[in-house]
Design an enzyme around this catalytic site. Structure first.
Site: not given
Ligand code: NDP
Length: 249
Positions: A148, A161
């Site tokens: 990501s 995350y």
């Protein structure tokens, strides 16, 4: 002057995709199947992957599906074994399954932290563990890990995350350095339309993130990047791609 071909001549790779029931996994499956690759689709929502596989076959593609929980090593092994039995080899694994229940650390949503670690880190490791012996025996293979933009930067509410996505990049780089026969690619999407934000339990954080999604790019844009990476000549390893909306800061 003859321009040499820049793409891998074999379009019919066997590609396993985790988390193929929605978003990026689903879009990647559709795109690769149209390009002539044979896809094996795994997710917990088996009704979704079954319907997707049926859809792909109805359009003339080749697809199988299997129930998959990436947090369980035996489940991942069974997924890989089923695909291998069906197609006789495993050329590419796309470690795509992921969750993103964002929240500030002060909220102490420890169960959600653990779920991110279980799916986003352990799930990727389980994928690697399940395909590595097969790919080493073949003398070739390609592991595509979905990280990501949060694997490159940290923002409030995204500490855990981000930590999982930094880990995905570290694992990928380690695997790459230890491999002379495998290709390893990290794909880092920015804001992409999918179901990912639905897993954010904090209403304020969910609303703020969903507001940012106005500029999100379609999941097919990430599928296209994956297709590019796997279509390169076998001695060319595309190591890292970051794909963001043009308007993302
Ligand atoms: P979605 O929520 O649409 O898809 C997530 C997929 O992961 C689903 O198919 C889900 O399937 C699967 N999944 C979740 N937990 C498990 C599990 N335990 N076992 C197997 N599969 C599981 O989101 P995206 O398509 O956006 O997410 C795909 C990847 O892209 C993730 O790794 C995410 O972190 C990453 N990403 C997404 C971005 C975005 O803006 N959308 C940006 C950057 C990265 P099921 O629930 O059926 O098991």
């Amino acid at each position: 002057m003859t321009v040499p071909s820049t793409t891998d001549a074999s379009p019919d790779k066997v590609v396993l995709i985790t988390g193929a029931s929605s978003g990026i996994g689903e879009a990647t499956a559709r795109r690769l199947a149209v390009a002539g690759h044979r896809v094996a689709l795994g997710a917990r929502r088996t009704d979704r992957v079954a319907a997707l596989a049926k859809d792909i076959r109805a359009d003339g593609g080749s697809a199988v599906h299997h129930e998959l929980d990436v947090t369980n090593l035996e489940s991942v092994r069974a997924f890989v074994e089923a695909a291998h039995d069906q197609y006789g080899r495993v050329d590419v694994l796309v470690n795509n399954a992921g969750v993103m229940p964002l929240s500030p650390l002060d909220a102490l949503k420890v169960d959600e932290w653990n779920r991110m670690i279980d799916v986003n880190i352990r799930g990727v490791l389980h994928g690697i563990a399940a395909v590595l012996p097969v790919m080493r025996a073949q003398g070739a293979g390609h592991i595509v890990n979905i990280a990501s933009v949060s694997g490159h930067r940290v923002d409030p509410t995204a500490a855990v995350y981000s930590a999982t996505k930094f880990a995905v990049r570290a694992l990928s780089e380690g695997l790459r350095q230890e491999s002379r026969d495998l290709r390893v690619t990290v794909i880092s999407p920015g804001l992409t339309r999918s179901e990912l934000t639905e897993g954010i339990s904090d209403p304020g954080v969910r609303e703020a993130v969903q507001d940012q999604m106005g500029i999100a790019i379609p999941a097919s844009a990430i599928g296209e990047a994956i297709q590019y990476a796997i279509s390169q000549p076998l001695d060319v390893d595309v190591n890292e791609l970051v794909i963001r909306p043009t308007a993302q800061g």
